[in-house]
Design a protein around this motif. Sequence first.
Motif, PDB file in Angstrom:
ATOM      1  N   THR A  54      47.378  41.045  34.248  1.00  0.00           N
ATOM      2  CA  THR A  54      47.190  42.351  35.743  1.00  0.00           C
ATOM      3  C   THR A  54      48.311  42.189  36.454  1.00  0.00           C
ATOM      4  OG1 THR A  54      44.545  41.294  35.288  1.00  0.00           O
ATOM      5  CG2 THR A  54      45.242  42.653  37.744  1.00  0.00           C
ATOM      6  N   ASP A  57      48.003  40.595  42.777  1.00  0.00           N
ATOM      7  CA  ASP A  57      47.368  41.422  43.968  1.00  0.00           C
ATOM      8  C   ASP A  57      46.618  42.497  43.793  1.00  0.00           C
ATOM      9  OD1 ASP A  57      48.159  39.456  45.858  1.00  0.00           O
ATOM     10  OD2 ASP A  57      50.065  40.396  46.639  1.00  0.00           O
ATOM     11  N   THR A  58      46.450  43.320  43.043  1.00  0.00           N
ATOM     12  CA  THR A  58      45.296  43.945  42.408  1.00  0.00           C
ATOM     13  C   THR A  58      44.652  43.304  41.402  1.00  0.00           C
ATOM     14  OG1 THR A  58      47.405  45.608  41.927  1.00  0.00           O
ATOM     15  CG2 THR A  58      45.873  46.273  40.534  1.00  0.00           C
ATOM     16  N   ALA A  59      42.934  44.127  41.897  1.00  0.00           N
ATOM     17  CA  ALA A  59      42.270  43.925  41.594  1.00  0.00           C
ATOM     18  C   ALA A  59      41.750  43.894  39.834  1.00  0.00           C
ATOM     19  CB  ALA A  59      40.532  44.579  42.612  1.00  0.00           C
ATOM     20  N   THR A 115      41.707  39.302  41.804  1.00  0.00           N
ATOM     21  CA  THR A 115      42.951  38.925  42.602  1.00  0.00           C
ATOM     22  C   THR A 115      43.378  37.649  42.161  1.00  0.00           C
ATOM     23  OG1 THR A 115      43.199  39.180  45.252  1.00  0.00           O
ATOM     24  CG2 THR A 115      42.907  41.402  43.789  1.00  0.00           C
TER      25      THR A 115
END
Length: 293
Positions: A54, A57-59, A115
């Motif tokens: 991922t 700082d992104t879901a 996150t």
Amino acid sequence: MTKVTGMTREVNIMRRLGIASALLAAALVLIPGTAAMASSCRDSVSIVAQPTTTQRDTAMTPAVVVQVEDRRGHVDTRFNGSVTLGYAEDPGGAPPPANNTVRAVRGVATFPALTFSSVGFGFALTASIQGATSAPSQAFDIVDQLVLCSAGQTCSTGVVASDGTSGSAVGAASSSSGVLLATGGGFPALSCTTRGGVLTFTSDRALRITVSIPATGGHRGPGPVDVCWGDDDPFVTASGAPAAFNPANGDYEGLLPGCRPCPTQPCVLSRNRGHHEDTAVVYAPAGDPHITF
């Protein structure tokens, strides 16, 4: 004396009854707690939708899903308590992920807003409720840049270094389904780096990686592109020697050789010197290689 003895016996009986009553009262106090403990011990926890690589700082998408199960392995639909995700593996000492505690609904907990604030590689999670913890999840990375590539399509990572180095990944022609993940950024420079930036690609199938380095001032670069490669697994370098392990990066690192027919390890398929840019095409077997120039 007999009467006194009888009275003494009555007193002794009362004392014994008193002790029995005290023990009974203690048992009544302990039973609820014991039942609660047995209930928590009876349930187990499983991560049924695994975490995936991922962008920072992104879901995380798709969301991690946790299931609370009874002793027979069925979802415990009576459970509506809190479930928390923590690290089973945290190689870099990163802070815990945000939004890592949610309330289960009929035994199922979903984490749609999970996150991570720090780039890192080789993380794993565990899920826990009171009295039970899951097995570790599959490993995943947190990266600066993440590009999703459909199988058979070309995806560009964009510029990944101050000198304008860019890269792209192409799914193998035989790939008929699935998603290729191309991730960039986050790694330190490899020990054999001479110029350019850092790319990393993750896939469950073979990739071709094309890297372009613009020529300075419209002129050709100083020489053909040499590919410095880092991988979790050993490989043979351009000199024919095994790649050296670099403990600073936790990788086997070295310059890639040219590809031979039917390649089975990382190698350079082609190099091209153009008027405006130099390019190299790399054969990247499935896995999580990263690459610098």
